[in-house]
Design an enzyme around this catalytic site. Structure first.
Site, mmCIF file in Angstrom:
data_model
loop_
_atom_site.group_PDB
_atom_site.id
_atom_site.type_symbol
_atom_site.label_atom_id
_atom_site.label_comp_id
_atom_site.label_asym_id
_atom_site.label_seq_id
_atom_site.Cartn_x
_atom_site.Cartn_y
_atom_site.Cartn_z
ATOM 1 N N HIS A 190 0.810 -1.239 0.000
ATOM 2 C CA HIS A 190 0.000 0.000 0.000
ATOM 3 C C HIS A 190 0.843 1.289 0.000
ATOM 4 C CE1 HIS A 190 0.214 0.072 4.412
ATOM 5 N NE2 HIS A 190 -0.662 -0.883 4.570
ATOM 6 N N GLU B 115 -6.168 -6.250 9.727
ATOM 7 C CA GLU B 115 -5.737 -5.951 8.353
ATOM 8 C C GLU B 115 -5.488 -7.257 7.592
ATOM 9 O OE1 GLU B 115 -2.573 -3.049 8.003
ATOM 10 O OE2 GLU B 115 -3.175 -2.610 5.931
ATOM 11 N N TYR C 278 10.135 0.442 7.932
ATOM 12 C CA TYR C 278 8.783 -0.001 8.293
ATOM 13 C C TYR C 278 8.144 1.003 9.260
ATOM 14 C CZ TYR C 278 5.218 -3.256 10.044
ATOM 15 O OH TYR C 278 4.040 -3.854 10.404
ATOM 16 N N HIS D 189 -4.932 -8.400 14.957
ATOM 17 C CA HIS D 189 -5.101 -7.252 14.058
ATOM 18 C C HIS D 189 -5.864 -7.718 12.819
ATOM 19 C CE1 HIS D 189 -4.260 -3.775 11.673
ATOM 20 N NE2 HIS D 189 -3.091 -4.138 11.186
ATOM 21 N N HIS E 142 -1.421 -1.171 14.723
ATOM 22 C CA HIS E 142 -1.480 -0.215 13.642
ATOM 23 C C HIS E 142 -2.880 0.321 13.343
ATOM 24 C CE1 HIS E 142 -1.419 -0.386 8.941
ATOM 25 N NE2 HIS E 142 -1.188 0.836 9.312
ATOM 26 N N HIS F 124 5.701 -9.477 10.868
ATOM 27 C CA HIS F 124 6.453 -9.333 9.616
ATOM 28 C C HIS F 124 7.944 -9.459 9.913
ATOM 29 C CE1 HIS F 124 2.994 -7.847 7.351
ATOM 30 N NE2 HIS F 124 2.757 -6.971 8.317
ATOM 31 N N ASP G 152 1.998 -6.075 14.181
ATOM 32 C CA ASP G 152 2.766 -5.168 13.313
ATOM 33 C C ASP G 152 3.962 -4.500 14.008
ATOM 34 O OD1 ASP G 152 1.499 -5.454 10.878
ATOM 35 O OD2 ASP G 152 0.086 -3.817 11.212
ATOM 36 N N ASP H 25 -3.480 -8.574 5.542
ATOM 37 C CA ASP H 25 -2.228 -9.334 5.450
ATOM 38 C C ASP H 25 -2.128 -10.355 6.592
ATOM 39 O OD1 ASP H 25 -2.052 -6.952 6.950
ATOM 40 O OD2 ASP H 25 0.114 -6.876 6.822
HETATM 41 FE FE1 FEO Z 1 -1.430 -3.433 9.712
HETATM 42 FE FE2 FEO Z 1 0.719 -5.986 8.772
HETATM 43 O O1 FEO Z 1 -0.901 -5.030 8.907
#
Ligand code: FEO
Length: 390
Positions: free
Chosen positions: A24, A80, A191, A78, A144, A222, A163, A82
């Protein structure tokens, strides 16, 4: 790659996205991972999942350890996609699993997936007992998204913060010391600068919570797992959360016929005369997400544009839109540019700098057509004064 046991009976079962180059708006030249963790105790919990197209990869890792129908809890730190993108498929192979998440997490999952799953809503401080281990949850809103929370396992001194502390790195190794501080630090900084930067206050609160807990491993969602560089990453996160910078300058500019570039170069000269190291980024060759890494550490940020159609160049506008959204604070700003007539471009840049609340000790430098030697000297002096001011 097989699952990796990171603590006794706690396994990394995530997915490696070797090909991801764009997240994104953020360039990810090293790819990334989506880390999911399987905790095998009297009860079995899966913490987070992976992007939808890596579900099979995650599933094959889980199946090397347990039958998925035995999974009791799916913790969603979370929403999101991903991390949540594989939840619908996980719920097909683990139909009795309860989804453990925050109230906002439940609402977010309902909006995303329109499914009537079995939820266990947890608040900050709530615990779920797995047998010999406990999952403890702490809400970390905006690190996040509003739904974000972290899972802590006191018996293993293990923090699963989703995150936070992540890095976009696809790698054959799973631990920080297997890759080395330099790479992991740079990717963690990039990041932070591109994803976490607006939420410094919330990061500080999360760091306050973490500092109260015995933690010997941080396994984010991640990139690499922190087991050797914990003090280092916690220290730099605190600095970033407080918007602490170094005595460095960053010049970001675009140019049409070379005049704004000439000004950029003499500003660089002036700053260097004041003893300030300068990084100069040309928006036609540097991506805005890479420039954010320089923004993260630079005290002075000088932004230049020619005037086009009574405004700034679209490339500068895109950079400022991105920058403004990421809300870096405690910076010293400076606007410069060139023009044929009107000269609104640099003034617009100055207005955005003012809107961001940065100090602007020097007036803008904005010259018509091609700056002469006297004008370039004025710009050099402005750079020097700015350097002395920081
Ligand atoms: Fe806020 Fe890795 O997603």
């Amino acid at each position: 790659m097989k699952p990796v046991e990171i603590k006794p009976n706690i396994y990394w079962v995530g997915g490696i996205d070797w090909d991801l180059r764009y997240f994104h708006g953020y360039l990810t030249p090293r790819g990334t991972t989506y880390n999911a963790y399987l905790i095998v105790d009297e009860k079995i919990a899966l913490v987070d999942t992976v992007k939808h197209y890596l579900f099979d990869e995650m599933l094959s890792r889980i199946r090397e350890i347990v039958d998925t129908t035995r999974i009791d809890y799916l913790v969603v730190n979370h929403v999101e996609m991903d991390h949540s993108g594989s939840i619908p498929k996980v719920m097909e192979v683990a139909p009795q699993a309860r989804i453990v998440t925050s109230n906002k997490g439940k609402k977010g999952l309902e909006r995303h997936y329109k499914k009537d799953w079995d939820y266990l809503i947890v608040n900050s401080g709530d615990e779920v007992n797995l047998g010999s281990r406990t999952l403890k949850f702490v809400h970390t809103p905006m690190v996040h998204w509003p739904d974000s929370m972290v899972t802590y396992i006191p018996e293993d001194k293990l923090l699963l913060p989703n995150d936070a502390f992540g890095q976009h790195i696809a790698s054959a190794v799973r631990f920080d010391d297997e890759l080395g501080w330099d790479i992991i630090h740079e990717e963690a900084a990039k990041y932070y600068a591109n994803i976490v930067l607006p939420y410094g206050d919330q990061v500080n609160k999360a760091l306050d919570v973490v500092s109260q807990l015995p933690v010997e491993m941080i396994a984010p969602s991640h990139g690499l797992i922190w087991r050797s560089y914990l003090p280092e990453i916690l220290r730099v996160y605190r600095r970033w959360a407080n918007h602490e910078t170094e005595k460095k300058a960053l010049i970001v500019y675009d140019t049409m016929w070379g005049s704004t570039k000439k000004i950029a170069l003499v500003l660089q000269d002036g700053l260097e005369q004041a003893g300030i190291p300068v990084t100069t980024r040309f928006l036609q060759t540097s991506h805005i997400s890479e420039i954010m890494l320089d923004v993260l550490i630079s005290k002075a940020i000088l932004i230049g544009t020619p005037t086009l159609n009574n405004g700034m160049l679209p490339s500068v506008s895109a950079f400022l839109t991105y920058l403004k959204g990421l809300r870096p604070k405690k910076r010293v700003g400076f606007a410069f540019g060139s023009y044929g007539w009107g000269g609104q471009g640099a003034k617009e840049v100055a207005a955005v700098i003012k809107e961001m609340g940065w100090e602007m000790p020097e007036n803008i430098v904005n010259f018509q057509y091609i700056p002469d030697d006297q004008e370039l000297q004025l710009a050099r002096e402005a750079g020097k004064k700015l350097g002395e001011a920081i």
